[in-house]
Design a protein around this motif. Structure first.
Motif, PDB file in Angstrom:
ATOM      1  N   ALA B   5       0.835  -1.214   0.000  1.00  0.00           N
ATOM      2  CA  ALA B   5       0.000   0.000   0.000  1.00  0.00           C
ATOM      3  C   ALA B   5       0.867   1.260   0.000  1.00  0.00           C
ATOM      4  CB  ALA B   5      -0.920   0.003   1.215  1.00  0.00           C
ATOM      5  N   GLU B   6       1.990   1.198   0.731  1.00  0.00           N
ATOM      6  CA  GLU B   6       2.886   2.380   0.749  1.00  0.00           C
ATOM      7  C   GLU B   6       3.549   2.593  -0.615  1.00  0.00           C
ATOM      8  OE1 GLU B   6       4.554   2.847   5.264  1.00  0.00           O
ATOM      9  OE2 GLU B   6       4.960   0.947   4.263  1.00  0.00           O
ATOM     10  N   LEU B  11       3.738   5.693  -5.655  1.00  0.00           N
ATOM     11  CA  LEU B  11       3.584   5.754  -7.114  1.00  0.00           C
ATOM     12  C   LEU B  11       2.474   6.730  -7.500  1.00  0.00           C
ATOM     13  CD1 LEU B  11       4.169   1.986  -7.879  1.00  0.00           C
ATOM     14  CD2 LEU B  11       5.456   3.870  -8.904  1.00  0.00           C
ATOM     15  N   ARG B  12       1.448   6.809  -6.666  1.00  0.00           N
ATOM     16  CA  ARG B  12       0.387   7.791  -6.943  1.00  0.00           C
ATOM     17  C   ARG B  12       0.937   9.221  -6.790  1.00  0.00           C
ATOM     18  NH1 ARG B  12      -3.655   5.066  -8.293  1.00  0.00           N
ATOM     19  NH2 ARG B  12      -4.531   3.301  -7.146  1.00  0.00           N
ATOM     20  N   ALA B  13       1.794   9.422  -5.809  1.00  0.00           N
ATOM     21  CA  ALA B  13       2.421  10.745  -5.634  1.00  0.00           C
ATOM     22  C   ALA B  13       3.280  11.076  -6.855  1.00  0.00           C
ATOM     23  CB  ALA B  13       3.273  10.766  -4.369  1.00  0.00           C
ATOM     24  N   PHE B  14       4.002  10.071  -7.335  1.00  0.00           N
ATOM     25  CA  PHE B  14       4.852  10.236  -8.523  1.00  0.00           C
ATOM     26  C   PHE B  14       3.980  10.582  -9.735  1.00  0.00           C
ATOM     27  CE2 PHE B  14       7.107   8.383 -12.207  1.00  0.00           C
ATOM     28  CZ  PHE B  14       8.358   8.963 -12.075  1.00  0.00           C
ATOM     29  N   GLN B  15       2.893   9.842  -9.877  1.00  0.00           N
ATOM     30  CA  GLN B  15       1.982  10.068 -11.012  1.00  0.00           C
ATOM     31  C   GLN B  15       1.371  11.470 -10.935  1.00  0.00           C
ATOM     32  OE1 GLN B  15      -1.619   7.846 -10.817  1.00  0.00           O
ATOM     33  NE2 GLN B  15      -2.078   8.056 -13.016  1.00  0.00           N
ATOM     34  N   ASP B  72      14.309  -3.184  -3.168  1.00  0.00           N
ATOM     35  CA  ASP B  72      13.548  -3.510  -1.963  1.00  0.00           C
ATOM     36  C   ASP B  72      12.431  -2.488  -1.793  1.00  0.00           C
ATOM     37  OD1 ASP B  72      14.496  -1.360   0.160  1.00  0.00           O
ATOM     38  OD2 ASP B  72      16.244  -1.984  -0.994  1.00  0.00           O
ATOM     39  N   SER B  73      11.423  -2.869  -1.063  1.00  0.00           N
ATOM     40  CA  SER B  73      10.202  -2.059  -0.955  1.00  0.00           C
ATOM     41  C   SER B  73      10.485  -0.653  -0.417  1.00  0.00           C
ATOM     42  CB  SER B  73       9.188  -2.769  -0.066  1.00  0.00           C
ATOM     43  OG  SER B  73       9.789  -3.052   1.189  1.00  0.00           O
ATOM     44  N   GLU B  74      11.394  -0.574   0.553  1.00  0.00           N
ATOM     45  CA  GLU B  74      11.706   0.718   1.177  1.00  0.00           C
ATOM     46  C   GLU B  74      12.334   1.673   0.139  1.00  0.00           C
ATOM     47  OE1 GLU B  74      11.018   0.894   4.557  1.00  0.00           O
ATOM     48  OE2 GLU B  74      11.356   3.050   4.437  1.00  0.00           O
ATOM     49  N   ASP B  78      10.675   5.167  -1.096  1.00  0.00           N
ATOM     50  CA  ASP B  78      11.463   6.404  -0.918  1.00  0.00           C
ATOM     51  C   ASP B  78      11.702   7.103  -2.256  1.00  0.00           C
ATOM     52  OD1 ASP B  78      11.659   6.043   1.772  1.00  0.00           O
ATOM     53  OD2 ASP B  78      13.733   5.318   1.758  1.00  0.00           O
ATOM     54  N   MET B  79      11.992   6.294  -3.269  1.00  0.00           N
ATOM     55  CA  MET B  79      12.321   6.861  -4.574  1.00  0.00           C
ATOM     56  C   MET B  79      11.102   7.510  -5.231  1.00  0.00           C
ATOM     57  SD  MET B  79      14.216   4.777  -7.552  1.00  0.00           S
ATOM     58  CE  MET B  79      12.806   4.026  -8.316  1.00  0.00           C
ATOM     59  N   PHE B  80       9.981   6.832  -5.198  1.00  0.00           N
ATOM     60  CA  PHE B  80       8.809   7.388  -5.879  1.00  0.00           C
ATOM     61  C   PHE B  80       8.161   8.528  -5.077  1.00  0.00           C
ATOM     62  CE2 PHE B  80       9.249   3.427  -8.296  1.00  0.00           C
ATOM     63  CZ  PHE B  80       9.262   3.964  -9.571  1.00  0.00           C
ATOM     64  N   TYR B  81       8.459   8.591  -3.780  1.00  0.00           N
ATOM     65  CA  TYR B  81       8.047   9.774  -3.001  1.00  0.00           C
ATOM     66  C   TYR B  81       9.016  10.936  -3.197  1.00  0.00           C
ATOM     67  CZ  TYR B  81       4.157   8.087  -0.082  1.00  0.00           C
ATOM     68  OH  TYR B  81       2.933   7.671   0.379  1.00  0.00           O
TER      69      TYR B  81
END
Lengths: 303, 117
Positions: B5-6, B11-15, B72-74, B78-81
């Motif tokens: 979910a995070e 990814l939604r923030a990136f979009q 990894d998920s973290e 972090d990257m897409f935020y």
């Protein structure tokens, strides 16, 4: 005799060696390409360190500029750090002086750069002095940094936008391996046909094409008499430009035995003449030395 | 470790950042690509679809990826935020991108245009 060697990530097919006399001092100037092999370049730099009077780094920029900001290319810094004793330069100090002067010279002494002329700079952050001078003289400049270095078909039209985009992307992009951003090694011997088709119109719409020769060459379509402002051209490059339909070649560095050297080589020569640490040399000192050497752009009609 | 979910939220923030940037849409008009974003430490896959300059997001894998972004998920979250840039994890091997070099540079560029200074 003073020895200045340019160690380049470019193709070894462009290697050469000349002897010249400048301000009463004899110089042996040579260029050694490593075909894009970073480790080979590092080894060669270590081998030359302490054994020559100055080293130029070719085929790579260590410092890129946009406005007052300077961005250091990490691969370039690694190469520079391999040299401990001999002065090592990338040409960026001289570019800022010499290439501005070239633009002013062309305006003053030729009809190649009239006000409003359309200019394509294939890349501006590696020769920001030239970009600023073209802009200052009222040329209509398209900066092709995104088009030709990142494959993004977005022409930058103002110095302000160039600085703004550079501030966003360059602090990180300079950390990437240099070969991801610039053609090194064998890529310098060929054209990218797909991009020639895709982006060639930017060349054809301009009357003057300026910038790094390897970028200029790699994406060049057939031309209709355009002027090319660049350096590091060989006799074979002159033939290539003529075949492509370029009208005139202007090289910012002087010709020695048929070859216009890169600014890194010329900066190496100047550092050897000035007997001062590179970091302490001012643009005024370069300018003064350029005058004493009577360096002028070479203008070669091709048509 | 970030949750699926995070990663979705990042990814939604990136979009969203992409969609607000008109210039970025113009820059990418010619770049139609499918990008699979895959976490290596949890079950999580997302697909970013770039078409005619517009960016859309779907959960899961549509099986047509031109580029695969794996970490990894973290790191992904972090990257897409925009908390970290892709360059450093890419260079140290934490982030793996499978695709052509031109496409990797382009993806890095998009991220920097959204989150860069």
């Amino acid at each position: 005799m003073k020895r200045v060697v340019s160690v380049s990530l470019g193709s070894s097919r462009r290697d050469h060696r000349v002897e010249v006399e400048l301000l009463g001092e004899k110089f042996e100037i040579s260029r050694r390409g490593t075909d894009g092999d970073f480790d080979k370049a590092l080894a060669l730099l270590k081998e030359l360190d302490g054994r020559v009077d100055a080293i130029g780094l070719g085929g790579i920029d260590v410092f890129l500029y946009a406005g007052k900001k300077r961005y250091a290319v990490e691969d370039g810094l690694k190469l520079m750090a391999a040299v401990k004793k001999t002065p090592v330069v990338d040409g960026s100090g001289l570019k800022n002086t010499l290439e501005r002067e070239t633009v002013y010279y062309l305006r003053e002494h030729t009809d190649l750069l009239p006000p409003g002329v359309k200019v394509l700079m294939v890349s501006a952050v590696d020769r920001f002095g030239m970009a600023e001078a073209l802009n200052e003289l009222g040329c209509e400049v398209t900066f092709g940094d995104l088009i030709f270095s990142a494959g993004i078909p977005y022409p930058i039209r103002t110095i302000g936008e160039l600085e703004e985009i550079a501030a966003r992307i360059l602090p990180e992009m300079v950390k990437l391996p240099f070969h991801m951003l610039y053609p090194t090694g064998k890529k310098q011997d060929s054209q990218d046909e797909e991009k020639v088709q895709k982006y060639g119109h930017y060349y054809q719409e301009a009357r003057v094409i300026a910038g790094d020769y390897h970028l200029v060459r790699r994406y060049m379509p057939g031309l209709t008499g355009q002027t090319i402002v660049t350096n590091t051209t060989t006799a074979a490059d002159v033939d290539f430009l003529r075949e492509k339909g370029a009208g005139c070649l202007v090289t910012t560095t002087p010709e020695f035995q048929g070859r216009s050297f890169g600014t890194n080589v010329m900066e190496g020569v100047m550092v050897a003449l000035l007997h001062k640490p590179w970091a302490e040399i001012t643009p005024g000192e370069y300018l003064d030395l350029l005058k004493r050497l009577n360096f002028k752009p070479r203008i070669l009609p091709l048509a | 470790m970030a949750s699926h979910a995070e990663i979705t939220a990042s990814l939604r923030a990136f979009q969203s950042g992409y969609s607000k940037n008109k210039r970025l849409k113009i820059m990418n008009r010619d770049w139609d690509r499918v990008v699979l974003v895959k976490a290596e430490d949890i079950e999580s896959e997302h697909t970013l679809i770039l078409k005619d300059g517009e960016l859309s997001l779907m959960e899961g894998n549509n099986g047509r990826a031109d580029l695969i972004v794996a970490a990894d998920s973290e790191t992904l979250a972090d990257m897409f935020y925009g908390d970290i840039t892709p360059t450093e994890p890419y260079m140290n091997g934490t982030l793996k991108i499978t695709g052509s070099e031109d496409d990797i540079v382009r993806l890095d560029f998009i991220s920097l245009m959204i989150w860069g200074e």
